[in-house]
Design a protein around this motif. Structure first.
Motif, mmCIF file in Angstrom:
data_model
loop_
_atom_site.group_PDB
_atom_site.id
_atom_site.type_symbol
_atom_site.label_atom_id
_atom_site.label_comp_id
_atom_site.label_asym_id
_atom_site.label_seq_id
_atom_site.Cartn_x
_atom_site.Cartn_y
_atom_site.Cartn_z
ATOM 1 N N VAL A 1 -13.600 -1.141 -0.418
ATOM 2 C CA VAL A 1 -13.271 -2.937 -1.857
ATOM 3 C C VAL A 1 -13.490 -3.193 -3.368
ATOM 4 O O VAL A 1 -14.654 -3.145 -3.003
ATOM 5 N N GLU B 1 -4.802 5.775 1.174
ATOM 6 C CA GLU B 1 -4.320 4.912 1.311
ATOM 7 C C GLU B 1 -4.604 3.366 0.710
ATOM 8 O O GLU B 1 -5.305 3.307 0.323
ATOM 9 N N SER C 1 0.946 -0.868 0.175
ATOM 10 C CA SER C 1 0.251 0.036 0.000
ATOM 11 C C SER C 1 0.731 0.948 0.080
ATOM 12 O O SER C 1 1.432 0.790 0.197
ATOM 13 N N ARG D 1 -13.967 -0.406 9.216
ATOM 14 C CA ARG D 1 -12.532 -0.738 8.685
ATOM 15 C C ARG D 1 -12.707 0.876 7.737
ATOM 16 O O ARG D 1 -11.298 1.042 7.725
ATOM 17 N N LYS D 2 -13.491 1.866 7.364
ATOM 18 C CA LYS D 2 -13.014 2.662 6.395
ATOM 19 C C LYS D 2 -12.117 2.616 5.559
ATOM 20 O O LYS D 2 -11.194 3.162 5.139
ATOM 21 N N GLU D 3 -12.925 1.528 4.654
ATOM 22 C CA GLU D 3 -12.282 1.005 3.708
ATOM 23 C C GLU D 3 -12.537 0.986 2.271
ATOM 24 O O GLU D 3 -14.345 -0.064 2.295
ATOM 25 N N TYR E 1 -17.617 7.030 2.051
ATOM 26 C CA TYR E 1 -16.971 7.126 3.208
ATOM 27 C C TYR E 1 -17.386 9.026 3.470
ATOM 28 O O TYR E 1 -17.597 9.389 5.262
ATOM 29 N N TYR F 1 -18.392 -0.999 0.820
ATOM 30 C CA TYR F 1 -17.946 0.321 1.489
ATOM 31 C C TYR F 1 -17.730 -0.284 2.435
ATOM 32 O O TYR F 1 -19.287 -0.351 3.414
ATOM 33 N N THR G 1 -8.496 0.065 -1.805
ATOM 34 C CA THR G 1 -8.213 -1.393 -2.008
ATOM 35 C C THR G 1 -8.365 -2.158 -3.786
ATOM 36 O O THR G 1 -10.155 -2.116 -3.454
ATOM 37 N N VAL H 1 -8.845 7.530 4.111
ATOM 38 C CA VAL H 1 -9.251 6.180 4.435
ATOM 39 C C VAL H 1 -8.755 5.560 3.077
ATOM 40 O O VAL H 1 -7.383 5.546 2.541
ATOM 41 N N LYS H 2 -8.847 4.224 3.522
ATOM 42 C CA LYS H 2 -8.555 3.175 2.378
ATOM 43 C C LYS H 2 -9.055 2.619 1.620
ATOM 44 O O LYS H 2 -9.907 2.584 0.816
#
Length: 261
Positions: A102, A25, A13, A98-100, A124, A94, A64, A61-62
């Protein structure tokens, strides 16, 4: 063995600051520099909008991204999300916990994949201004709005598809729209309408949000968001709209129907 190798590769990352307000991220399969720049341009655009409603500084925020769905599904298994969220036939998801965000299969359609990124990152930001449980139509409507924005040389432009416009008109012609029930609907009712009525929920949420962003004053929208932020106020969403909209909810319904003609 191939799946394990791909997963290890996807664990790398990098953290990038966007417009000094948001740090993204990046994880998973690497986005080409050009696509990363498009994401960051869109996030600058979104942040300018969300800041009108009290978006705080120092956000993170992530994101992925996976090129292949099988690898994405394996990743969701490892973090326990596939047991909580149906992952078949979705482009992304979302996780508020995890604030992620995908993204499931970027290689299938790169342009479409970017739109899904815009959609999921909007979730988010919406939660950041309204709290953990914003009205589902507003959360999905804002995400649909930004999903349908395109970054071009002359800036960022939003549009609704011809299919969406036609579907909205047919909804009204057939008497399918009950706007009060729709804005007050919880997640289960919203998704039931989505599954059974030709994308009714997402299309109506997109149209309703477009109306509020492009045809209603920002002050009125700000007043509405302020009411949503008050967790002690147990009034229905339709009642909150009635408080801020000139003429009450009936006028809101009439104006929205005219917008959809």
């Amino acid at each position: 063995m191939k799946r394990i190798i791909l997963f290890v590769m996807a664990s790398l990352s990098v953290l990038v600051a966007t417009a000094q307000y948001l740090k993204i991220e990046y994880a998973g399969d690497a986005l080409p520099k050009k696509e990363q720049q498009l994401v960051e341009q869109m996030m600058v655009y979104q942040i300018k909008f969300y800041r009108l409603f009290g978006l705080k500084d120092s956000l993170k925020v992530k994101l992925t991204v996976f090129n292949e769905r099988s690898v994405a599904e394996f990743y969701l298994d490892t973090i326990g999300l596939s047991k909580k969220i149906p992952v078949k036939n979705i482009g992304g998801l979302y996780s508020a916990k995890r604030k992620e965000a995908v993204i499931m299969e970027m290689d299938k359609n790169r342009k479409r994949g970017l739109s899904v990124i815009y959609h999921e990152l909007s979730h988010y930001l919406t939660r950041e201004i309204t709290g953990i449980n914003p009205p589902v139509w507003l959360m999905e409507g804002l995400s649909e709005y930004f999903e349908h924005c395109e970054v071009g040389k002359k800036g960022i432009r939003h549009s609704m598809t011809a299919y969406e416009k036609g579907r909205i008109r047919s909804m009204y012609m057939l008497g399918e729209v009950n706007l009060r029930n729709f804005v007050d609907a919880d997640w289960s009712l919203f998704m039931k309408k989505q599954r059974t009525d030709e994308r009714y929920a997402y299309i109506l949420a997109h149209a309703l949000t477009t109306f509020m962003l492009e045809n209603v004053s920002r002050q009125l929208l700000s007043d509405f968001i302020t009411l949503l932020q008050d967790k002690t106020d147990r009034a229905k969403v339709s009642e909150k709209i009635a408080r801020v909209y000139p003429g009450g909810f009936e006028a809101f319904e009439t104006d929205f129907e005219k917008f959809c003609e």
